[in-house]
Scaffold this active site. Structure first.
Site, PDB file in Angstrom:
ATOM      1  N   ASP A   1       0.834  -1.203   0.000  1.00 43.59           N
ATOM      2  CA  ASP A   1       0.000   0.000   0.000  1.00 43.59           C
ATOM      3  C   ASP A   1       0.871   1.257   0.000  1.00 43.59           C
ATOM      4  O   ASP A   1       1.981   1.245   0.530  1.00 43.59           O
ATOM      5  CB  ASP A   1      -0.912  -0.025   1.240  1.00 43.59           C
ATOM      6  CG  ASP A   1      -2.073   0.942   1.100  1.00 43.59           C
ATOM      7  OD1 ASP A   1      -2.346   1.416  -0.021  1.00 43.59           O
ATOM      8  OD2 ASP A   1      -2.716   1.236   2.134  1.00 43.59           O
TER       9      ASP A   1
ATOM     10  N   HIS B   1       2.368   3.414  -8.956  1.00 42.45           N
ATOM     11  CA  HIS B   1       2.156   1.996  -9.304  1.00 42.45           C
ATOM     12  C   HIS B   1       3.331   1.482 -10.142  1.00 42.45           C
ATOM     13  O   HIS B   1       3.795   0.358  -9.962  1.00 42.45           O
ATOM     14  CB  HIS B   1       0.853   1.819 -10.086  1.00 42.45           C
ATOM     15  CG  HIS B   1      -0.374   2.177  -9.288  1.00 42.45           C
ATOM     16  ND1 HIS B   1      -0.552   1.777  -7.997  1.00 42.45           N
ATOM     17  CD2 HIS B   1      -1.491   2.888  -9.611  1.00 42.45           C
ATOM     18  CE1 HIS B   1      -1.719   2.234  -7.544  1.00 42.45           C
ATOM     19  NE2 HIS B   1      -2.301   2.913  -8.508  1.00 42.45           N
TER      20      HIS B   1
ATOM     21  N   LEU C   1      11.346 -20.383  -4.968  1.00 41.38           N
ATOM     22  CA  LEU C   1      10.237 -19.691  -4.312  1.00 41.38           C
ATOM     23  C   LEU C   1       8.922 -19.918  -5.066  1.00 41.38           C
ATOM     24  O   LEU C   1       8.900 -19.893  -6.298  1.00 41.38           O
ATOM     25  CB  LEU C   1      10.555 -18.183  -4.305  1.00 41.38           C
ATOM     26  CG  LEU C   1       9.538 -17.271  -3.625  1.00 41.38           C
ATOM     27  CD1 LEU C   1       9.593 -17.438  -2.112  1.00 41.38           C
ATOM     28  CD2 LEU C   1       9.801 -15.809  -4.011  1.00 41.38           C
TER      29      LEU C   1
HETATM   30  C1  FPP Z   1      -1.884   0.384  -3.275  1.00 40.04           C
HETATM   31  O1  FPP Z   1      -1.491   1.694  -3.483  1.00 40.04           O
HETATM   32  C2  FPP Z   1      -1.476  -0.465  -4.330  1.00 40.04           C
HETATM   33  C3  FPP Z   1      -2.300  -1.168  -5.181  1.00 40.04           C
HETATM   34  C4  FPP Z   1      -3.574  -0.742  -5.744  1.00 40.04           C
HETATM   35  C5  FPP Z   1      -1.887  -2.490  -5.564  1.00 40.04           C
HETATM   36  C6  FPP Z   1      -0.416  -2.719  -5.687  1.00 40.04           C
HETATM   37  C7  FPP Z   1       0.064  -2.461  -7.049  1.00 40.04           C
HETATM   38  C8  FPP Z   1       1.363  -2.433  -7.356  1.00 40.04           C
HETATM   39  C9  FPP Z   1       2.448  -2.695  -6.381  1.00 40.04           C
HETATM   40  C10 FPP Z   1       1.759  -2.129  -8.740  1.00 40.04           C
HETATM   41  C11 FPP Z   1       2.014  -3.350  -9.505  1.00 40.04           C
HETATM   42  C12 FPP Z   1       0.731  -3.935  -9.855  1.00 40.04           C
HETATM   43  C13 FPP Z   1       0.531  -4.696 -10.902  1.00 40.04           C
HETATM   44  C14 FPP Z   1      -0.869  -5.061 -11.204  1.00 40.04           C
HETATM   45  C15 FPP Z   1       1.637  -5.176 -11.756  1.00 40.04           C
HETATM   46  P1  FPP Z   1      -2.621   2.798  -3.398  1.00 40.04           P
HETATM   47  O2  FPP Z   1      -2.904   3.263  -4.772  1.00 40.04           O
HETATM   48  O3  FPP Z   1      -3.790   2.286  -2.618  1.00 40.04           O
HETATM   49  O4  FPP Z   1      -1.841   3.886  -2.570  1.00 40.04           O
HETATM   50  P2  FPP Z   1      -2.465   4.986  -1.619  1.00 40.04           P
HETATM   51  O5  FPP Z   1      -2.991   4.254  -0.409  1.00 40.04           O
HETATM   52  O6  FPP Z   1      -1.285   5.842  -1.304  1.00 40.04           O
HETATM   53  O7  FPP Z   1      -3.525   5.688  -2.405  1.00 40.04           O
END
Ligand code: FPP
Length: 225
Positions: free
Chosen positions: A13, A30, A125
């Site tokens: 997150d 992301h 893994l």
């Molecule tokens: C949370 O950040 C993250 C996600 C929505 C999912 C995790 C995604 C990645 C690590 C990118 C790689 C993903 C793929 C599909 C290859 P947020 O957007 O909720 O962050 P915030 O809480 O700061 O808004």
């Protein structure tokens, strides 16, 4: 009782906030987050005690985000799978999607299955990538499959019918919130939970090792004395 981090699960997150803090569009977070996955998986692949690593990439709730962000995540997923295949192969990591894949486009589904097939022989893994995943949805699908097969429902039969059957030892959430957000609720029954304020794009193998060191110093009693 085992204090080994055999199964590590991470709620990644904080991507959006990481980007916003830098005056960038959320999707840049992301993008950076996807690169961090490579570092963490490579670290886990060379860690003697980690056998399974489950990462929460896209939840059943994430479809509610603005369409442009969802579309970007779908393109990022496709790009990630194509670009990172060699990382899986070079590090002997098998890729296993968990979640309800039926909601993805046929081309994304094909790419996911292709990555699973191409890495199926990797015996280092075992990596579970949670895609359109929700623990409640996973449990309901497992119960329905047991009912269809007229299998008795026991703790073991339900565990085995889940997308990812292995109990989680160590659950980590980055980004500062203290929630499980419908991630591996059954498997995390006895997991140690670690929450860090570090935003996912800033998370490092060094911090993961430090969390593992703390985890190993905790006495896990699994309800006993
Ligand atoms: C949370 O950040 C993250 C996600 C929505 C999912 C995790 C995604 C990645 C690590 C990118 C790689 C993903 C793929 C599909 C290859 P947020 O957007 O909720 O962050 P915030 O809480 O700061 O808004």
């Amino acid at each position: 009782m085992s204090n080994l981090p055999r199964h590590v699960a991470i709620i990644m997150d904080g991507n959006g906030r990481w980007a916003q803090q830098r005056g960038k569009a959320r999707v840049r977070g992301h993008e950076r987050g996807a690169e961090v996955i490579r570092d963490i998986l490579t670290f886990a692949a060379h860690h003697d005690e980690i056998e399974y690593m489950t990462l929460y990439a896209f939840s059943t709730e994430n479809w509610k985000r603005p369409k442009a962000e969802v579309d970007f995540l779908m393109r990022l997923l496709s790009r990630y799978l194509k670009k990172e295949l060699h990382v899986y192969l070079e590090n002997d990591v098998s890729f296993n999607a968990i979640g309800d894949l039926s909601r993805f486009s046929p081309s994304v589904q094909a790419l996911i299955h292709d990555t699973e097939r191409q890495t199926a022989h990797c015996k280092g893994l075992k990596h579970y990538f949670a895609l359109n995943y929700g623990a409640q949805d996973e449990i309901i699908r497992a119960l329905n499959s047991l009912r269809e097969n007229q299998t008795d429902i026991t703790k073991d039969s339900l565990s085995a019918a889940l997308d990812a059957p292995e109990a989680v030892d160590l659950m980590i959430r980055t980004g500062g919130d203290h929630r499980l957000s419908n991630f591996l609720l059954w498997q995390a029954a006895y997991a140690e939970l670690f929450f860090t304020r570090t935003l996912w794009p800033d998370f490092t193998a060094h911090e993961l090792q430090s969390i593992i060191n703390q985890f190993k110093s905790v006495e896990r009693r699994f309800g006993g004395l």
